[in-house]
Motif scaffolding. Structure first.
Motif, mmCIF file in Angstrom:
data_model
loop_
_atom_site.group_PDB
_atom_site.id
_atom_site.type_symbol
_atom_site.label_atom_id
_atom_site.label_comp_id
_atom_site.label_asym_id
_atom_site.label_seq_id
_atom_site.Cartn_x
_atom_site.Cartn_y
_atom_site.Cartn_z
ATOM 1 N N PHE A 1 0.827 -1.199 0.000
ATOM 2 C CA PHE A 1 0.000 0.000 0.000
ATOM 3 C C PHE A 1 0.868 1.258 0.000
ATOM 4 C CE2 PHE A 1 -1.496 3.471 2.707
ATOM 5 C CZ PHE A 1 -2.464 3.995 1.864
ATOM 6 N N ALA A 2 1.842 1.308 0.892
ATOM 7 C CA ALA A 2 2.676 2.508 1.019
ATOM 8 C C ALA A 2 3.422 2.815 -0.279
ATOM 9 C CB ALA A 2 3.655 2.345 2.185
ATOM 10 N N LEU A 3 3.966 1.788 -0.913
ATOM 11 C CA LEU A 3 4.695 1.997 -2.166
ATOM 12 C C LEU A 3 3.774 2.489 -3.278
ATOM 13 C CD1 LEU A 3 7.039 -1.134 -2.111
ATOM 14 C CD2 LEU A 3 7.693 1.264 -1.719
ATOM 15 N N LEU A 4 2.637 1.832 -3.441
ATOM 16 C CA LEU A 4 1.700 2.238 -4.491
ATOM 17 C C LEU A 4 1.067 3.594 -4.188
ATOM 18 C CD1 LEU A 4 -0.059 -1.156 -5.348
ATOM 19 C CD2 LEU A 4 1.690 0.062 -6.676
ATOM 20 N N ALA A 5 0.779 3.859 -2.924
ATOM 21 C CA ALA A 5 0.193 5.151 -2.545
ATOM 22 C C ALA A 5 1.183 6.285 -2.768
ATOM 23 C CB ALA A 5 -0.268 5.112 -1.089
ATOM 24 N N LEU A 6 2.456 6.022 -2.525
ATOM 25 C CA LEU A 6 3.473 7.042 -2.790
ATOM 26 C C LEU A 6 3.519 7.360 -4.281
ATOM 27 C CD1 LEU A 6 5.779 8.806 -1.663
ATOM 28 C CD2 LEU A 6 7.313 6.875 -2.070
ATOM 29 N N PHE A 7 3.500 6.329 -5.104
ATOM 30 C CA PHE A 7 3.502 6.533 -6.555
ATOM 31 C C PHE A 7 2.238 7.273 -6.993
ATOM 32 C CE2 PHE A 7 2.262 5.025 -10.818
ATOM 33 C CZ PHE A 7 3.317 5.551 -11.545
ATOM 34 N N ALA B 1 6.949 -7.932 16.031
ATOM 35 C CA ALA B 1 8.091 -7.014 16.101
ATOM 36 C C ALA B 1 8.436 -6.484 14.712
ATOM 37 C CB ALA B 1 9.295 -7.713 16.730
ATOM 38 N N ILE B 2 8.367 -7.344 13.708
ATOM 39 C CA ILE B 2 8.625 -6.928 12.321
ATOM 40 C C ILE B 2 7.537 -5.958 11.860
ATOM 41 C CG2 ILE B 2 8.773 -7.739 9.922
ATOM 42 C CD1 ILE B 2 9.889 -10.402 11.145
ATOM 43 N N PHE B 3 6.282 -6.319 12.113
ATOM 44 C CA PHE B 3 5.143 -5.462 11.754
ATOM 45 C C PHE B 3 5.285 -4.096 12.416
ATOM 46 C CE2 PHE B 3 0.890 -3.851 12.798
ATOM 47 C CZ PHE B 3 0.335 -3.770 11.530
ATOM 48 N N ASN B 4 5.589 -4.093 13.710
ATOM 49 C CA ASN B 4 5.734 -2.852 14.464
ATOM 50 C C ASN B 4 6.877 -2.004 13.904
ATOM 51 O OD1 ASN B 4 5.175 -1.011 16.463
ATOM 52 N ND2 ASN B 4 6.269 -2.105 18.052
ATOM 53 N N LEU B 5 7.982 -2.641 13.552
ATOM 54 C CA LEU B 5 9.114 -1.934 12.961
ATOM 55 C C LEU B 5 8.720 -1.296 11.620
ATOM 56 C CD1 LEU B 5 12.199 -1.287 13.080
ATOM 57 C CD2 LEU B 5 12.536 -3.418 11.800
ATOM 58 N N ILE B 6 8.021 -2.042 10.791
ATOM 59 C CA ILE B 6 7.588 -1.526 9.487
ATOM 60 C C ILE B 6 6.670 -0.330 9.667
ATOM 61 C CG2 ILE B 6 6.138 -2.061 7.471
ATOM 62 C CD1 ILE B 6 7.377 -4.925 7.599
ATOM 63 N N VAL B 7 5.654 -0.475 10.514
ATOM 64 C CA VAL B 7 4.694 0.614 10.728
ATOM 65 C C VAL B 7 5.393 1.833 11.338
ATOM 66 C CG1 VAL B 7 2.605 1.282 11.992
ATOM 67 C CG2 VAL B 7 2.715 -0.944 10.872
ATOM 68 N N SER B 8 6.281 1.604 12.293
ATOM 69 C CA SER B 8 7.021 2.720 12.911
ATOM 70 C C SER B 8 7.854 3.470 11.884
ATOM 71 C CB SER B 8 7.941 2.203 14.023
ATOM 72 O OG SER B 8 7.196 1.620 15.040
ATOM 73 N N GLY C 1 7.354 9.031 7.090
ATOM 74 C CA GLY C 1 7.077 9.304 5.680
ATOM 75 C C GLY C 1 5.619 9.666 5.446
ATOM 76 N N ALA C 2 4.729 8.990 6.148
ATOM 77 C CA ALA C 2 3.298 9.285 6.023
ATOM 78 C C ALA C 2 2.998 10.704 6.513
ATOM 79 C CB ALA C 2 2.479 8.264 6.803
ATOM 80 N N ILE C 3 3.652 11.104 7.583
ATOM 81 C CA ILE C 3 3.474 12.469 8.087
ATOM 82 C C ILE C 3 4.011 13.478 7.077
ATOM 83 C CG2 ILE C 3 4.230 14.103 9.872
ATOM 84 C CD1 ILE C 3 4.144 11.665 11.849
ATOM 85 N N LEU C 4 5.162 13.192 6.487
ATOM 86 C CA LEU C 4 5.751 14.089 5.482
ATOM 87 C C LEU C 4 4.828 14.233 4.267
ATOM 88 C CD1 LEU C 4 8.123 15.828 4.543
ATOM 89 C CD2 LEU C 4 9.164 13.748 3.628
ATOM 90 N N ILE C 5 4.280 13.123 3.785
ATOM 91 C CA ILE C 5 3.369 13.184 2.638
ATOM 92 C C ILE C 5 2.113 13.980 2.992
ATOM 93 C CG2 ILE C 5 1.845 11.773 1.166
ATOM 94 C CD1 ILE C 5 4.786 11.780 0.289
ATOM 95 N N ALA C 6 1.619 13.833 4.206
ATOM 96 C CA ALA C 6 0.448 14.610 4.643
ATOM 97 C C ALA C 6 0.785 16.102 4.654
ATOM 98 C CB ALA C 6 0.001 14.147 6.029
ATOM 99 N N ILE C 7 1.965 16.441 5.128
ATOM 100 C CA ILE C 7 2.390 17.850 5.154
ATOM 101 C C ILE C 7 2.492 18.397 3.730
ATOM 102 C CG2 ILE C 7 4.349 19.376 5.679
ATOM 103 C CD1 ILE C 7 4.793 17.598 8.204
#
Length: 190
Positions: free
Chosen positions: A15-21, A148-155, A160-166
């Motif tokens: 999602f993040a990769l496609l949403a960025l594009f 732990a992997i999921f949490n690391l990815i989301v963290s 980046g999500a905040i930057l895109i929102a800005i």
């Protein structure tokens, strides 16, 4: 459960990769939706969703110590779905300046939103425990290695999500949109 966290992780990364594009490259850089009068409402829906996504990451996925944050996260997801419906409704009129929404971009939107809501749905299958008499909210996943992997990815997605929102807010304001447009021209001309 271990596999479900990995599946949710894969979906959220896709999602993040496609949403960025889609949301940054296509909507802001290539089509400049924020500059077109016809597409300003569509850009507003994108901006609202860009603001909601970091909140979903934080309240639904990261903050596990409180049921209140889960309910806040779920409320944000419901608002996100409503805004998504509004966005889809606006796109036909919004994209007339470019001959309509390209078919491939329509398909891209299906995948972007499919991965977004699939990551949420898989996570909810882990977060909610159903018994014969009740539904309980699971508040501790620390004993799962894949969490732990999921949490690391989301963290790591959160900044980046905040930057895109800005950026979405920045280009929504006419005066700052001029600054963005000048900067974009300098970057693309060289």
């Amino acid at each position: 459960m271990e596999v479900a966290f990995l599946i949710s992780s894969i979906f959220i990364v896709l999602f993040a990769l496609l949403a960025l594009f889609d949301g940054f490259y296509l909507h802001i850089l290539k089509y400049k939706l924020h500059n077109n009068r016809e597409s300003r409402k569509e850009h507003l829906t994108h901006t609202i969703r860009a603001l909601l996504f970091p909140c979903i990451l934080y309240f639904l996925f990261l903050k596990q110590d409180s049921n209140v944050s889960f309910y806040i996260g779920m409320l944000i997801v419901v608002v996100d779905i409503i805004i998504l419906g509004t966005d889809a409704y606006l796109e036909k009129d919004s994209r007339q300046f470019m001959g309509g929404l390209p078919r491939w971009e329509y398909i891209l939107h299906l995948f972007v939103n499919g991965f977004h809501f699939s990551s949420i749905a898989v996570f909810l299958s882990l977060k909610l425990k159903l018994t014969d008499s009740e539904i309980t909210i699971v508040s501790n996943f620390q004993h799962y290695q894949s969490y732990a992997i999921f949490n690391l990815i989301v963290s790591n997605l959160l900044p980046g999500a905040i930057l895109i929102a800005i950026v979405h807010v920045f280009v929504s304001i006419p005066k700052t949109a001029l600054i963005w447009n000048k900067l974009r021209l300098k970057l693309t001309c060289c």
